[in-house]
Design a protein around this motif. Structure first.
Motif, PDB file in Angstrom:
ATOM      1  N   LYS A 110     -23.120  18.165  14.173  1.00  0.00           N
ATOM      2  CA  LYS A 110     -23.965  18.347  15.268  1.00  0.00           C
ATOM      3  C   LYS A 110     -24.863  17.202  15.709  1.00  0.00           C
ATOM      4  O   LYS A 110     -25.207  16.381  14.873  1.00  0.00           O
ATOM      5  N   GLY A 111     -25.257  17.360  16.807  1.00  0.00           N
ATOM      6  CA  GLY A 111     -26.067  16.034  17.534  1.00  0.00           C
ATOM      7  C   GLY A 111     -25.516  14.663  17.525  1.00  0.00           C
ATOM      8  O   GLY A 111     -26.083  13.753  18.031  1.00  0.00           O
ATOM      9  N   LEU A 112     -24.083  14.787  17.400  1.00  0.00           N
ATOM     10  CA  LEU A 112     -23.251  13.516  17.504  1.00  0.00           C
ATOM     11  C   LEU A 112     -22.526  13.231  18.704  1.00  0.00           C
ATOM     12  O   LEU A 112     -21.939  14.263  19.182  1.00  0.00           O
ATOM     13  N   ILE A 113     -22.346  12.007  19.064  1.00  0.00           N
ATOM     14  CA  ILE A 113     -21.334  11.745  20.105  1.00  0.00           C
ATOM     15  C   ILE A 113     -20.002  11.099  19.192  1.00  0.00           C
ATOM     16  O   ILE A 113     -18.861  11.379  19.739  1.00  0.00           O
ATOM     17  N   GLN A 114     -20.258  10.509  18.163  1.00  0.00           N
ATOM     18  CA  GLN A 114     -19.148   9.814  17.468  1.00  0.00           C
ATOM     19  C   GLN A 114     -19.508  10.266  15.855  1.00  0.00           C
ATOM     20  O   GLN A 114     -20.494  10.285  15.484  1.00  0.00           O
ATOM     21  N   ASP A 115     -18.190  10.481  15.361  1.00  0.00           N
ATOM     22  CA  ASP A 115     -18.458  10.914  13.913  1.00  0.00           C
ATOM     23  C   ASP A 115     -17.020  10.289  13.162  1.00  0.00           C
ATOM     24  O   ASP A 115     -16.494   9.330  13.903  1.00  0.00           O
ATOM     25  N   THR A 116     -16.853  10.461  11.886  1.00  0.00           N
ATOM     26  CA  THR A 116     -15.967   9.734  11.130  1.00  0.00           C
ATOM     27  C   THR A 116     -14.962  10.830  10.461  1.00  0.00           C
ATOM     28  O   THR A 116     -15.485  11.823   9.931  1.00  0.00           O
ATOM     29  N   LEU A 117     -13.844  10.523  10.433  1.00  0.00           N
ATOM     30  CA  LEU A 117     -12.698  11.340   9.802  1.00  0.00           C
ATOM     31  C   LEU A 117     -12.375  10.456   8.525  1.00  0.00           C
ATOM     32  O   LEU A 117     -11.962   9.209   8.604  1.00  0.00           O
ATOM     33  N   TYR A 118     -12.680  11.154   7.396  1.00  0.00           N
ATOM     34  CA  TYR A 118     -12.354  10.513   5.981  1.00  0.00           C
ATOM     35  C   TYR A 118     -10.912  10.750   5.442  1.00  0.00           C
ATOM     36  O   TYR A 118     -10.752  11.982   5.308  1.00  0.00           O
ATOM     37  N   ILE A 119     -10.295   9.897   5.075  1.00  0.00           N
ATOM     38  CA  ILE A 119      -8.944  10.054   4.316  1.00  0.00           C
ATOM     39  C   ILE A 119      -9.005   9.627   3.130  1.00  0.00           C
ATOM     40  O   ILE A 119      -9.154   8.194   2.962  1.00  0.00           O
ATOM     41  N   VAL A 120      -8.719  10.162   1.950  1.00  0.00           N
ATOM     42  CA  VAL A 120      -8.536   9.543   0.767  1.00  0.00           C
ATOM     43  C   VAL A 120      -7.227   8.775   0.537  1.00  0.00           C
ATOM     44  O   VAL A 120      -6.234   9.695   0.812  1.00  0.00           O
ATOM     45  N   VAL A 121      -7.206   7.760   0.101  1.00  0.00           N
ATOM     46  CA  VAL A 121      -5.908   6.925   0.047  1.00  0.00           C
ATOM     47  C   VAL A 121      -5.643   6.667  -1.509  1.00  0.00           C
ATOM     48  O   VAL A 121      -6.730   6.339  -2.030  1.00  0.00           O
ATOM     49  N   LEU A 122      -4.375   6.587  -2.006  1.00  0.00           N
ATOM     50  CA  LEU A 122      -3.991   6.243  -3.270  1.00  0.00           C
ATOM     51  C   LEU A 122      -3.260   4.815  -3.407  1.00  0.00           C
ATOM     52  O   LEU A 122      -2.443   4.771  -2.522  1.00  0.00           O
ATOM     53  N   ARG A 123      -3.626   4.140  -4.469  1.00  0.00           N
ATOM     54  CA  ARG A 123      -2.903   3.048  -4.657  1.00  0.00           C
ATOM     55  C   ARG A 123      -1.759   2.741  -5.293  1.00  0.00           C
ATOM     56  O   ARG A 123      -1.002   1.919  -5.134  1.00  0.00           O
ATOM     57  N   SER A 124      -1.596   3.671  -6.475  1.00  0.00           N
ATOM     58  CA  SER A 124      -0.541   3.379  -7.552  1.00  0.00           C
ATOM     59  C   SER A 124       0.796   3.151  -7.130  1.00  0.00           C
ATOM     60  O   SER A 124       1.460   2.489  -7.650  1.00  0.00           O
ATOM     61  N   LYS A 125       1.360   3.883  -5.823  1.00  0.00           N
ATOM     62  CA  LYS A 125       2.642   3.769  -5.479  1.00  0.00           C
ATOM     63  C   LYS A 125       2.794   2.824  -4.353  1.00  0.00           C
ATOM     64  O   LYS A 125       3.800   2.763  -3.642  1.00  0.00           O
ATOM     65  N   LEU A 126       1.587   1.959  -3.899  1.00  0.00           N
ATOM     66  CA  LEU A 126       1.764   1.113  -2.920  1.00  0.00           C
ATOM     67  C   LEU A 126       2.153  -0.297  -3.347  1.00  0.00           C
ATOM     68  O   LEU A 126       1.359  -0.648  -4.356  1.00  0.00           O
ATOM     69  N   ASN A 127       3.142  -0.810  -2.861  1.00  0.00           N
ATOM     70  CA  ASN A 127       3.770  -2.231  -3.201  1.00  0.00           C
ATOM     71  C   ASN A 127       2.784  -3.251  -3.234  1.00  0.00           C
ATOM     72  O   ASN A 127       2.277  -3.556  -2.127  1.00  0.00           O
ATOM     73  N   SER A 128       2.518  -4.132  -4.103  1.00  0.00           N
ATOM     74  CA  SER A 128       1.567  -4.971  -3.969  1.00  0.00           C
ATOM     75  C   SER A 128       2.146  -6.503  -4.105  1.00  0.00           C
ATOM     76  O   SER A 128       1.779  -7.619  -3.782  1.00  0.00           O
ATOM     77  N   SER A 129       3.359  -6.517  -3.515  1.00  0.00           N
ATOM     78  CA  SER A 129       4.048  -7.746  -3.181  1.00  0.00           C
ATOM     79  C   SER A 129       3.662  -8.566  -2.092  1.00  0.00           C
ATOM     80  O   SER A 129       3.690  -7.994  -0.826  1.00  0.00           O
ATOM     81  N   HIS A 130       3.271  -9.667  -2.542  1.00  0.00           N
ATOM     82  CA  HIS A 130       2.930 -10.667  -1.303  1.00  0.00           C
ATOM     83  C   HIS A 130       4.295 -11.308  -0.398  1.00  0.00           C
ATOM     84  O   HIS A 130       4.399 -11.314   0.878  1.00  0.00           O
ATOM     85  N   ILE A 131       5.542 -11.031  -0.878  1.00  0.00           N
ATOM     86  CA  ILE A 131       6.774 -11.387  -0.360  1.00  0.00           C
ATOM     87  C   ILE A 131       7.423 -10.107   0.389  1.00  0.00           C
ATOM     88  O   ILE A 131       7.493 -10.117   1.678  1.00  0.00           O
ATOM     89  N   THR A 132       7.215  -8.915  -0.032  1.00  0.00           N
ATOM     90  CA  THR A 132       7.526  -7.976   0.746  1.00  0.00           C
ATOM     91  C   THR A 132       6.640  -7.329   1.861  1.00  0.00           C
ATOM     92  O   THR A 132       6.799  -6.875   2.831  1.00  0.00           O
TER      93      THR A 132
END
Length: 244
Positions: A110-132
């Motif tokens: 209430k009382g806002l023109i802009q708000d924020t959508l929050y999305i919980v993101v998970l790391r363990s299955k994200l590839n950390s390869s600098h090459i890929t």
């Protein structure tokens, strides 16, 4: 007669401006993803948000991505609900694997023109390869709800990209000639430890040429004295080359 025409025209203009200002606006408010922002006097438009775990400590396995939501209309004295959907045909991120489940209905404060959508993101299955350099995409669509109609066409869809590597910052190539040489994430991590200005990946020039030359000389010395290795190839990282 001429004066009457002018007065009538001004009256029409005033009525139009009043509606545009929202003073007599009676249509349902519209909602959209905030796809632009003002940078000094320039309007910057975008259709994606990138969330990277690459700059976060390895101990961080869960975090929160943020997407701006904006209303075209008026502020309200109560919370309102907006609806989003996932475009599954264009999404490569997997619910429960790369992000936690999203609610179909979300609250706009209430009382806002802009708000924020929050999305919980998970790391363990994200590839950390600098090459890929893998990116997972979550494509979101704004839908109509009881409180809002869909807004502008540009703000109807937005992509959230998730990754777990340190991609090359915008300013890197502009500094290569000052003794920085090739890009490597281990070199960038050391620079960020030297000075927080280097953390801004989207800046054209974090600092002037005289300042960066001093830090790049320190980087050269650090790498020469402290063996640092590429995590995938195990080659040693030096200021101007990788040594197998």
């Amino acid at each position: 007669m001429k004066k009457l025409i002018i007065i009538y025209a001004l009256a029409l203009l005033a009525a139009s401006c009043t509606k545009d200002a929202g003073l007599t606006y009676t249509e349902k408010d519209k909602i959209y993803f905030a796809y632009n922002y003002l940078y000094y006097t320039q309007v910057i438009e975008y259709n994606k948000v990138v969330f990277s775990f690459g700059m976060r400590p390895d101990s961080i396995i869960k975090d929160t991505a943020k997407i701006g939501i904006r209303v075209m209309g008026q502020q309200a004295d109560k919370n309102r609900q907006y609806r989003i959907s996932i475009d599954k045909d264009s999404t490569t991120a997997q619910e429960g694997v790369h992000y936690e489940g999203l609610k179909e209905l979300n609250t706009f404060g209430k009382g806002l023109i802009q708000d924020t959508l929050y999305i919980v993101v998970l790391r363990s299955k994200l590839n950390s390869s600098h090459i890929t350099q893998e990116n997972r995409r979550l494509r979101l669509r704004m839908e109509s709800s009881e409180d809002f109609d869909k807004g502008t066409q540009k703000g109807a869809v937005i992509d959230l990209y998730l990754n777990n590597y340190l991609s090359e910052p915008k300013w890197w190539k502009k500094y290569e000639g000052y003794g920085l040489y090739y890009y490597h994430p281990e070199k960038w991590k050391i620079l960020m430890a030297f000075h927080p200005s280097f953390r801004d990946a989207n800046s054209d020039y974090p600092m002037n040429a005289n300042q960066v030359s001093t830090y790049f000389s320190s980087l050269r010395s650090y790498l020469a004295q402290n063996p640092t290795y590429d995590k995938e190839t195990h080659a040693r990282v030096l200021i101007d080359k990788l040594v197998p």
